[in-house]
Design an enzyme around this catalytic site. Structure first.
Site, short mmCIF file in Angstrom:
data_model
loop_
_atom_site.label_atom_id
_atom_site.label_comp_id
_atom_site.label_asym_id
_atom_site.label_seq_id
_atom_site.Cartn_x
_atom_site.Cartn_y
_atom_site.Cartn_z
N ARG A 157 14.79 -2.48 21.81
CA ARG A 157 14.43 -3.76 22.41
C ARG A 157 12.96 -4.09 22.20
O ARG A 157 12.50 -5.12 22.68
CB ARG A 157 14.65 -3.66 23.91
CG ARG A 157 15.87 -4.35 24.40
CD ARG A 157 15.99 -3.94 25.84
NE ARG A 157 16.60 -4.93 26.62
CZ ARG A 157 17.88 -4.88 27.00
NH1 ARG A 157 18.65 -3.91 26.60
NH2 ARG A 157 18.34 -5.80 27.77
N ARG A 169 14.10 -12.01 32.53
CA ARG A 169 14.72 -11.24 31.43
C ARG A 169 14.73 -12.05 30.13
O ARG A 169 14.52 -11.50 29.05
CB ARG A 169 16.15 -10.84 31.80
CG ARG A 169 16.17 -9.72 32.84
CD ARG A 169 17.53 -9.61 33.50
NE ARG A 169 18.60 -9.25 32.60
CZ ARG A 169 19.89 -9.49 32.84
NH1 ARG A 169 20.25 -10.10 33.94
NH2 ARG A 169 20.80 -9.11 31.98
#
Ligand code: AP5
Ligand code: MG
Length: 207
Positions: free
Chosen positions: A88, A164
């Site tokens: 990520r 997020r």
């Protein structure tokens, strides 16, 4: 085949990973699921990760890199695996290159607007990982697969979802370029219905 599922929160990585893994007979390795299990079991890793996850931030690179490195050493990964939600960050992707050889990176693409709608209606089973949306549950509050109570993830609350998404754009989206440069990206429209999305992923993987 060693595969990565890339894509924003709510793109359908988990939903599609379950089907693809069943079809290919490979394990689904979701760092999010591993961290949530660690939180539930109150392990030191779980306790350290909780504050980041609750704020919608990424858990430190060193923590998730160690988790994945150890997980990939297990026997069930010898014939392939699917990484769901890892890497990520560019640092995680660079670390992964030192201990794994990736064959394909599926980038599941969905607009932010749709993602907010999906995440705010998502219900999950912490016992078996089953994932649902309230729109298709017809009022049921239990898991179709194992009968356990479904819950709303703490990080699916509105303000955390927005954080997020911004973390995704700032820290994870650059990986599309990273893997495009390596010729590994297979782009899939994640806004289409689940079956179409599944078919597009299989076509992208050539299986
Ligand atoms: P993680 O659990 O990985 O969450 P995420 O990436 O934010 O992705 P989600 O699980 O929310 O979405 P998904 O793409 O799997 O979508 P789903 O299939 O459920 O990570 C959680 C946290 O852990 C992170 O915020 C971070 O703090 C930490 N973490 C994890 N990995 C890390 C790492 N590598 N480094 C650092 N920190 C890390 O689908 C969503 C909803 O949409 C469901 O309701 C589903 O039913 C519905 N849906 C799915 N597909 C469709 C479709 N085609 N049409 C209509 N609805 C659909
Ligand atoms: Mg997921």
């Amino acid at each position: 085949m060693n595969v990565i599922f890339l894509g924003p929160p709510g793109a359908g990585k988990g939903t599609q990973a379950v089907r693809v893994c069943e079809r290919l007979g490979i394990p689904q390795i979701s760092t999010g699921d591993i961290l949530r299990r660690a939180i539930k079991d109150q392990t030191p890793t779980g306790l350290a990760a909780k504050s980041y996850i609750d704020k919608g931030q990424l858990v430190p690179d060193s923590v998730v890199i160690d988790i994945v490195r150890e997980r990939l050493e297990r026997d069930d990964c010898k014939a392939g695996y699917l990484l769901d939600g890892f890497p990520r960050t560019v640092l995680q992707a660079e670390a992964l290159e030192t201990f794994a050889k990736i064959d394909a990176v599926v980038d599941i693409d969905v607009s932010d607007e749709k993602l907010v709608e999906r995440l705010s209606g998502r219900r999950v089973c912490l016992s078996c990982g089953g994932t649902y949306h309230v729109a298709h549950l017809n009022g049921s509050t239990t898991c179709e697969k194992c009968g356990e109570q479904l819950i709303q993830r703490d990080d699916d609350k509105a303000e955390t979802v927005l954080s997020r998404l911004s973390v995704y754009h700032a820290q994870t989206e650059p990986l599309i370029d990273f893997y495009t440069q390596r010729g590994l990206i297979k782009k899939v429209d994640g806004a289409q219905p689940m079956d179409e999305c599944y078919a597009a992923i299989l076509a992208g993987l050539g299986v």
